[in-house]
Design an enzyme around this catalytic site. Sequence first.
Site, PDB file in Angstrom:
ATOM      1  N   CYS A  93     -45.073  -3.646  56.622  1.00  0.00           N
ATOM      2  CA  CYS A  93     -44.271  -4.285  55.577  1.00  0.00           C
ATOM      3  C   CYS A  93     -43.160  -5.172  56.147  1.00  0.00           C
ATOM      4  CB  CYS A  93     -43.750  -3.241  54.613  1.00  0.00           C
ATOM      5  SG  CYS A  93     -43.313  -3.947  53.018  1.00  0.00           S
ATOM      6  N   ARG A 126     -41.979  -7.981  42.067  1.00  0.00           N
ATOM      7  CA  ARG A 126     -42.325  -7.110  43.195  1.00  0.00           C
ATOM      8  C   ARG A 126     -43.750  -6.596  43.032  1.00  0.00           C
ATOM      9  NH1 ARG A 126     -38.515  -6.154  46.684  1.00  0.00           N
ATOM     10  NH2 ARG A 126     -39.699  -4.596  47.814  1.00  0.00           N
ATOM     11  N   HIS A 189     -47.564   1.121  53.354  1.00  0.00           N
ATOM     12  CA  HIS A 189     -46.713   2.245  53.739  1.00  0.00           C
ATOM     13  C   HIS A 189     -47.492   3.507  53.427  1.00  0.00           C
ATOM     14  CE1 HIS A 189     -42.819   0.196  54.157  1.00  0.00           C
ATOM     15  NE2 HIS A 189     -43.132  -0.533  53.117  1.00  0.00           N
TER      16      HIS A 189
HETATM   17  N1  GLN Z   1     -38.044  -6.498  52.306  1.00  0.00           N
HETATM   18  C1  GLN Z   1     -39.424  -6.777  52.222  1.00  0.00           C
HETATM   19  C2  GLN Z   1     -39.947  -7.177  50.859  1.00  0.00           C
HETATM   20  O1  GLN Z   1     -39.472  -6.689  49.843  1.00  0.00           O
HETATM   21  C3  GLN Z   1     -40.199  -5.605  52.778  1.00  0.00           C
HETATM   22  C4  GLN Z   1     -39.944  -4.315  52.069  1.00  0.00           C
HETATM   23  C5  GLN Z   1     -40.649  -3.157  52.684  1.00  0.00           C
HETATM   24  O2  GLN Z   1     -40.687  -2.986  53.917  1.00  0.00           O
HETATM   25  N2  GLN Z   1     -41.163  -2.313  51.812  1.00  0.00           N
HETATM   26  O3  GLN Z   1     -40.847  -7.966  50.775  1.00  0.00           O
END
Ligand code: GLN
Length: 241
Positions: A93, A126, A189
Amino acid sequence: MKLTIGHLYPDLLNLYGDRGNICCMKKRLEWRGIEAEVLPFASGSQIDFDSLDLILLGGGSDREQALACEYLKETGQAFKDWALTGGVLLAVCGGYQLLGNYYQTASTKIEGLGILDIYTEWSPKRLVSNIVLDSTLFKHPIVGFENHGGRTYINDYPPLGKVRFGSGNTDSSGYEGVLYQNIVATYLHGPLLPKNPEICDYLLTRALKRKYGGNIELDTLSDELEHTANDYITQLCKSIS
Ligand code: GLN
């Protein structure tokens, strides 16, 4: 035989139990009688990349990522040289995004390490869900959990997998992650490796081959629990798609 696993910046990049990937690598080595040493490098520490066989670069919020990026700049070239000469790297990520040229967030541009010629751009929606991928390399589907605002554009790099359920790199490309040389970069993840032991063994085999040469064949493990978890997520995603 012995592998040394470096965990980069666990104080900044360790979302959703990314550290579980380290536990999984260590255990799967030990179960086969192979020694495993884990070296956590807190932000700001000196890193001797040549002493490392495997590296985990986990995920973090945009804020933590920007901080990690500042530290990584100091070691940037050494990390890049290591990764592009066969270093075995799992980047998750935020860590995946940092491998690229840049991550354009809503408010700032975070310079990446340029290890991969890819880039990421933030978008307000998101992408949050379980995710299931198909990959020709692995027998089981790859499963995990994604939560990112960034969309990653991977140019001509081979992806880690084709999205069966979830969003992946851009929400529209139909692909997820990058698999290049000995680098596995992904939004998954979860942590990734306990749910996908084939990927763990893929990384371990590559690291052992790099270090010791020859034809490395890891002993087969039962993986009954791991496959049950993998099947559960695959079926769950199928039932709601
Ligand atoms: N900050 C990054 C995003 O939101 C990655 C977030 C994460 O590692 N879950 O795209």
